[in-house]
Scaffold this motif. Structure first.
Motif, PDB file in Angstrom:
ATOM      1  N   VAL A   7       0.945  -1.148   0.096  1.00 58.48           N
ATOM      2  CA  VAL A   7      -0.017   0.043   0.076  1.00 58.48           C
ATOM      3  C   VAL A   7       0.910   1.195  -0.095  1.00 58.48           C
ATOM      4  N   VAL A   8       0.611   2.099  -1.094  1.00 55.06           N
ATOM      5  CA  VAL A   8       1.458   3.402  -1.040  1.00 55.06           C
ATOM      6  C   VAL A   8       0.598   4.506  -0.700  1.00 55.06           C
ATOM      7  N   GLU A  34     -11.241  -0.999   0.563  1.00 54.18           N
ATOM      8  CA  GLU A  34     -11.840   0.496   0.752  1.00 54.18           C
ATOM      9  C   GLU A  34     -12.149   0.322   2.040  1.00 54.18           C
ATOM     10  N   GLN A  35     -12.930  -0.546   2.838  1.00 56.11           N
ATOM     11  CA  GLN A  35     -12.986  -0.548   4.184  1.00 56.11           C
ATOM     12  C   GLN A  35     -11.603  -0.149   5.025  1.00 56.11           C
ATOM     13  N   TYR A  36     -10.504  -0.618   4.473  1.00 55.81           N
ATOM     14  CA  TYR A  36      -9.378  -0.186   5.244  1.00 55.81           C
ATOM     15  C   TYR A  36      -9.239   1.331   5.281  1.00 55.81           C
ATOM     16  N   ALA A  54      -5.418  -2.058 -15.297  1.00 48.24           N
ATOM     17  CA  ALA A  54      -5.404  -3.449 -16.171  1.00 48.24           C
ATOM     18  C   ALA A  54      -4.600  -4.489 -15.407  1.00 48.24           C
ATOM     19  N   ASP A  55      -3.420  -4.060 -14.790  1.00 47.13           N
ATOM     20  CA  ASP A  55      -2.577  -4.930 -14.285  1.00 47.13           C
ATOM     21  C   ASP A  55      -3.017  -5.529 -12.719  1.00 47.13           C
ATOM     22  N   GLY A  56      -4.332  -5.038 -12.280  1.00 52.17           N
ATOM     23  CA  GLY A  56      -5.006  -5.335 -10.986  1.00 52.17           C
ATOM     24  C   GLY A  56      -4.591  -4.510  -9.808  1.00 52.17           C
ATOM     25  N   THR A  57      -3.806  -3.515 -10.255  1.00 46.68           N
ATOM     26  CA  THR A  57      -3.637  -2.358  -9.015  1.00 46.68           C
ATOM     27  C   THR A  57      -4.929  -1.629  -9.012  1.00 46.68           C
ATOM     28  N   ILE A  58      -5.451  -1.316  -7.653  1.00 48.74           N
ATOM     29  CA  ILE A  58      -6.491  -0.395  -7.409  1.00 48.74           C
ATOM     30  C   ILE A  58      -5.838   0.707  -6.642  1.00 48.74           C
ATOM     31  N   ILE A  59      -6.565   1.919  -7.171  1.00 46.33           N
ATOM     32  CA  ILE A  59      -6.090   3.381  -6.704  1.00 46.33           C
ATOM     33  C   ILE A  59      -7.263   3.731  -6.369  1.00 46.33           C
ATOM     34  N   TYR A  71      -4.257   6.236  -2.274  1.00 48.29           N
ATOM     35  CA  TYR A  71      -3.870   5.094  -1.855  1.00 48.29           C
ATOM     36  C   TYR A  71      -3.964   4.201  -3.075  1.00 48.29           C
ATOM     37  N   THR A  72      -2.724   3.457  -3.080  1.00 46.21           N
ATOM     38  CA  THR A  72      -2.391   2.523  -4.155  1.00 46.21           C
ATOM     39  C   THR A  72      -2.200   1.341  -3.785  1.00 46.21           C
ATOM     40  N   PHE A  73      -3.154   0.204  -4.045  1.00 47.84           N
ATOM     41  CA  PHE A  73      -2.935  -1.091  -3.454  1.00 47.84           C
ATOM     42  C   PHE A  73      -2.536  -2.016  -4.637  1.00 47.84           C
ATOM     43  N   THR A  74      -1.351  -2.798  -4.609  1.00 45.19           N
ATOM     44  CA  THR A  74      -0.684  -3.515  -5.572  1.00 45.19           C
ATOM     45  C   THR A  74      -0.740  -4.951  -4.996  1.00 45.19           C
ATOM     46  N   GLU A  75      -1.165  -5.849  -5.436  1.00 45.70           N
ATOM     47  CA  GLU A  75      -1.177  -7.203  -4.914  1.00 45.70           C
ATOM     48  C   GLU A  75       0.190  -7.824  -4.996  1.00 45.70           C
TER      49      GLU A  75
END
Length: 76
Positions: A7-8, A34-36, A54-59, A71-75
């Protein structure tokens, strides 16, 4: 289902003379990113905008108390 994320968290400075931003890195196991975010800002009004790459990252683009954050969430 728990997933591991890097998480960034970026906090953008609104001051015209200071274009720096605060950046924090964490590794977390989360069911719901999102709850976090909502838990971190539970005392404040906030607006959230989710962007899925496209790569699965959620911003998440977050506005709270007049401050822009991302917040950037990268698995991992």
């Amino acid at each position: 289902m728990m997933k591991e994320y890097e998480v960034v968290h970026e906090i953008f400075n609104e001051c015209a003379n200071n274009q720096m931003r605060d950046v924090f890195f964490e590794e977390l196991s989360l069911d719901d990113p999102e709850q976090y975010i909502r838990n971190k800002h539970k005392d404040k009004e906030l607006s959230l905008e989710r962007e899925d790459l496209a790569d699965g990252t959620i911003i998440y683009h977050v506005e709270t108390s007049g401050i822009s954050q991302r917040y950037t969430f990268t698995e991992i």
